[in-house]
Motif scaffolding. Structure first.
Motif, PDB file in Angstrom:
ATOM      1  N   ASN A   1      -8.204   4.959  -9.211  1.00 19.11           N
ATOM      2  CA  ASN A   1      -8.562   3.554  -8.997  1.00 19.11           C
ATOM      3  C   ASN A   1      -7.450   2.838  -8.230  1.00 19.11           C
ATOM      4  O   ASN A   1      -7.720   1.968  -7.401  1.00 19.11           O
ATOM      5  N   GLY A   2      -6.190   3.206  -8.517  1.00 18.86           N
ATOM      6  CA  GLY A   2      -5.058   2.635  -7.788  1.00 18.86           C
ATOM      7  C   GLY A   2      -5.127   2.971  -6.306  1.00 18.86           C
ATOM      8  O   GLY A   2      -4.866   2.120  -5.454  1.00 18.86           O
ATOM      9  N   ILE A   3      -5.468   4.210  -5.999  1.00 19.48           N
ATOM     10  CA  ILE A   3      -5.619   4.629  -4.603  1.00 19.48           C
ATOM     11  C   ILE A   3      -6.711   3.813  -3.927  1.00 19.48           C
ATOM     12  O   ILE A   3      -6.528   3.306  -2.808  1.00 19.48           O
ATOM     13  N   GLU A   4      -7.843   3.659  -4.598  1.00 27.37           N
ATOM     14  CA  GLU A   4      -8.939   2.872  -4.018  1.00 27.37           C
ATOM     15  C   GLU A   4      -8.518   1.423  -3.796  1.00 27.37           C
ATOM     16  O   GLU A   4      -8.908   0.802  -2.810  1.00 27.37           O
ATOM     17  N   SER A   5      -7.691   0.903  -4.695  1.00 25.77           N
ATOM     18  CA  SER A   5      -7.201  -0.468  -4.548  1.00 25.77           C
ATOM     19  C   SER A   5      -6.293  -0.600  -3.326  1.00 25.77           C
ATOM     20  O   SER A   5      -6.375  -1.596  -2.588  1.00 25.77           O
ATOM     21  N   VAL A   6      -5.448   0.396  -3.081  1.00 31.50           N
ATOM     22  CA  VAL A   6      -4.593   0.370  -1.883  1.00 31.50           C
ATOM     23  C   VAL A   6      -5.471   0.436  -0.633  1.00 31.50           C
ATOM     24  O   VAL A   6      -5.271  -0.327   0.321  1.00 31.50           O
ATOM     25  N   LYS A   7      -6.451   1.324  -0.629  1.00 30.25           N
ATOM     26  CA  LYS A   7      -7.356   1.445   0.521  1.00 30.25           C
ATOM     27  C   LYS A   7      -8.039   0.110   0.820  1.00 30.25           C
ATOM     28  O   LYS A   7      -8.212  -0.267   1.980  1.00 30.25           O
ATOM     29  N   LYS A   8      -8.429  -0.590  -0.230  1.00 31.38           N
ATOM     30  CA  LYS A   8      -9.153  -1.854  -0.083  1.00 31.38           C
ATOM     31  C   LYS A   8      -8.225  -3.001   0.308  1.00 31.38           C
ATOM     32  O   LYS A   8      -8.572  -3.823   1.155  1.00 31.38           O
ATOM     33  N   ASN A   9      -7.054  -3.085  -0.317  1.00 32.58           N
ATOM     34  CA  ASN A   9      -6.188  -4.250  -0.159  1.00 32.58           C
ATOM     35  C   ASN A   9      -5.232  -4.185   1.025  1.00 32.58           C
ATOM     36  O   ASN A   9      -4.923  -5.212   1.629  1.00 32.58           O
TER      37      ASN A   9
ATOM     38  N   ASN B   1      21.248  -4.508  -3.842  1.00 33.64           N
ATOM     39  CA  ASN B   1      22.180  -3.755  -2.986  1.00 33.64           C
ATOM     40  C   ASN B   1      22.057  -4.135  -1.502  1.00 33.64           C
ATOM     41  O   ASN B   1      22.684  -3.521  -0.648  1.00 33.64           O
ATOM     42  N   GLY B   2      21.229  -5.142  -1.194  1.00 31.42           N
ATOM     43  CA  GLY B   2      21.083  -5.608   0.179  1.00 31.42           C
ATOM     44  C   GLY B   2      19.974  -4.941   0.961  1.00 31.42           C
ATOM     45  O   GLY B   2      19.675  -5.347   2.081  1.00 31.42           O
ATOM     46  N   GLU B   3      19.350  -3.899   0.399  1.00 30.21           N
ATOM     47  CA  GLU B   3      18.241  -3.239   1.088  1.00 30.21           C
ATOM     48  C   GLU B   3      16.972  -4.082   0.958  1.00 30.21           C
ATOM     49  O   GLU B   3      16.830  -4.874   0.030  1.00 30.21           O
ATOM     50  N   PHE B   4      16.051  -3.866   1.890  1.00 33.04           N
ATOM     51  CA  PHE B   4      14.764  -4.551   1.872  1.00 33.04           C
ATOM     52  C   PHE B   4      13.709  -3.615   1.297  1.00 33.04           C
ATOM     53  O   PHE B   4      13.756  -2.402   1.505  1.00 33.04           O
ATOM     54  N   GLN B   5      12.768  -4.191   0.579  1.00 29.82           N
ATOM     55  CA  GLN B   5      11.703  -3.423  -0.057  1.00 29.82           C
ATOM     56  C   GLN B   5      10.426  -4.230   0.024  1.00 29.82           C
ATOM     57  O   GLN B   5      10.450  -5.462   0.019  1.00 29.82           O
ATOM     58  N   PHE B   6       9.273  -3.526   0.091  1.00 21.84           N
ATOM     59  CA  PHE B   6       8.006  -4.233  -0.025  1.00 21.84           C
ATOM     60  C   PHE B   6       7.243  -3.717  -1.227  1.00 21.84           C
ATOM     61  O   PHE B   6       7.392  -2.573  -1.643  1.00 21.84           O
ATOM     62  N   ASN B   7       6.445  -4.610  -1.786  1.00 20.67           N
ATOM     63  CA  ASN B   7       5.480  -4.270  -2.817  1.00 20.67           C
ATOM     64  C   ASN B   7       4.122  -4.749  -2.334  1.00 20.67           C
ATOM     65  O   ASN B   7       4.002  -5.870  -1.825  1.00 20.67           O
ATOM     66  N   LEU B   8       3.119  -3.894  -2.484  1.00 23.15           N
ATOM     67  CA  LEU B   8       1.745  -4.301  -2.227  1.00 23.15           C
ATOM     68  C   LEU B   8       1.166  -4.726  -3.566  1.00 23.15           C
ATOM     69  O   LEU B   8       1.172  -3.953  -4.529  1.00 23.15           O
ATOM     70  N   LYS B   9       0.687  -5.971  -3.619  1.00 21.62           N
ATOM     71  CA  LYS B   9       0.116  -6.505  -4.849  1.00 21.62           C
ATOM     72  C   LYS B   9      -1.379  -6.700  -4.666  1.00 21.62           C
ATOM     73  O   LYS B   9      -1.837  -7.191  -3.629  1.00 21.62           O
ATOM     74  N   ALA B  10      -2.127  -6.329  -5.697  1.00 21.24           N
ATOM     75  CA  ALA B  10      -3.569  -6.560  -5.699  1.00 21.24           C
ATOM     76  C   ALA B  10      -3.828  -8.051  -5.910  1.00 21.24           C
ATOM     77  O   ALA B  10      -2.912  -8.827  -6.204  1.00 21.24           O
ATOM     78  N   SER B  11      -5.073  -8.457  -5.796  1.00 19.17           N
ATOM     79  CA  SER B  11      -5.409  -9.874  -5.934  1.00 19.17           C
ATOM     80  C   SER B  11      -5.053 -10.432  -7.307  1.00 19.17           C
ATOM     81  O   SER B  11      -4.826 -11.622  -7.457  1.00 19.17           O
ATOM     82  N   ASN B  12      -4.959  -9.548  -8.317  1.00 21.25           N
ATOM     83  CA  ASN B  12      -4.581  -9.998  -9.660  1.00 21.25           C
ATOM     84  C   ASN B  12      -3.062 -10.064  -9.850  1.00 21.25           C
ATOM     85  O   ASN B  12      -2.573 -10.347 -10.941  1.00 21.25           O
ATOM     86  N   GLY B  13      -2.298  -9.773  -8.791  1.00 22.21           N
ATOM     87  CA  GLY B  13      -0.842  -9.842  -8.853  1.00 22.21           C
ATOM     88  C   GLY B  13      -0.155  -8.563  -9.280  1.00 22.21           C
ATOM     89  O   GLY B  13       1.064  -8.468  -9.252  1.00 22.21           O
ATOM     90  N   GLN B  14      -0.921  -7.558  -9.654  1.00 23.72           N
ATOM     91  CA  GLN B  14      -0.344  -6.284 -10.087  1.00 23.72           C
ATOM     92  C   GLN B  14       0.179  -5.503  -8.886  1.00 23.72           C
ATOM     93  O   GLN B  14      -0.490  -5.417  -7.853  1.00 23.72           O
ATOM     94  N   ILE B  15       1.369  -4.929  -9.032  1.00 19.59           N
ATOM     95  CA  ILE B  15       1.931  -4.091  -7.970  1.00 19.59           C
ATOM     96  C   ILE B  15       1.193  -2.759  -7.954  1.00 19.59           C
ATOM     97  O   ILE B  15       1.114  -2.071  -8.974  1.00 19.59           O
ATOM     98  N   ILE B  16       0.661  -2.395  -6.795  1.00 18.50           N
ATOM     99  CA  ILE B  16      -0.076  -1.136  -6.672  1.00 18.50           C
ATOM    100  C   ILE B  16       0.625  -0.125  -5.771  1.00 18.50           C
ATOM    101  O   ILE B  16       0.262   1.052  -5.768  1.00 18.50           O
ATOM    102  N   LEU B  17       1.643  -0.572  -5.023  1.00 25.82           N
ATOM    103  CA  LEU B  17       2.395   0.339  -4.160  1.00 25.82           C
ATOM    104  C   LEU B  17       3.749  -0.286  -3.864  1.00 25.82           C
ATOM    105  O   LEU B  17       3.833  -1.484  -3.598  1.00 25.82           O
ATOM    106  N   SER B  18       4.803   0.535  -3.934  1.00 27.28           N
ATOM    107  CA  SER B  18       6.166   0.059  -3.653  1.00 27.28           C
ATOM    108  C   SER B  18       6.821   0.971  -2.637  1.00 27.28           C
ATOM    109  O   SER B  18       6.567   2.176  -2.612  1.00 27.28           O
ATOM    110  N   SER B  19       7.694   0.380  -1.839  1.00 27.10           N
ATOM    111  CA  SER B  19       8.407   1.165  -0.825  1.00 27.10           C
ATOM    112  C   SER B  19       9.772   1.599  -1.332  1.00 27.10           C
ATOM    113  O   SER B  19      10.266   1.107  -2.343  1.00 27.10           O
TER     114      SER B  19
END
Length: 109
Positions: free
Chosen positions: A91-99, A11-29
């Motif tokens: 664990n997901g929260i801790e991963s966001v804090k770390k990454n 739809n033309g909007e911008f979005q970010f994903n935070l990915k952990a070192s293993n490539g898994q998405i841990i947070l999306s905007s």
């Protein structure tokens, strides 16, 4: 090390994903109308990620577990995927804090 990936939705909007070192998405905007606003969202995540009080821990109606990361003004700046267990969510929260604080930003078009 984690990374933020900024991309454009259909739809033309911008979005970010935070990915952990293993490539898994841990947070999306949510969607942003401009790339600049999306980049500001990334900076807000980097700033707020280390603060445990910024995390809103939730349980969905279907019994899964999620979290939101909120800015100082209470606005949600990122949402997690669904987790099967409370410990998975935590664990997901801790991963966001770390990454998040030192993650590089990659822009995909």
């Amino acid at each position: 090390m984690g990374k933020f990936v900024i991309n454009t939705r259909k739809n033309g909007e911008f979005q970010f994903n935070l990915k952990a070192s293993n490539g898994q998405i841990i947070l999306s905007s949510e969607g942003y109308s401009t790339r600049s606003a999306c980049e500001n969202g990334v900076e807000s995540v980097k700033k707020n990620a280390p603060d445990d009080s910024r995390y809103e821990r939730r349980t969905t109606e279907s019994g899964k577990f999620r979290f939101n990361l909120k800015a100082g003004n209470g606005q949600v700046i990122g949402t997690s995927e669904s987790y099967e267990s409370e410990s998975g969510r935590d664990n997901g929260i801790e991963s966001v804090k770390k990454n998040a604080p030192d993650a590089e930003v990659i822009i995909e078009d």
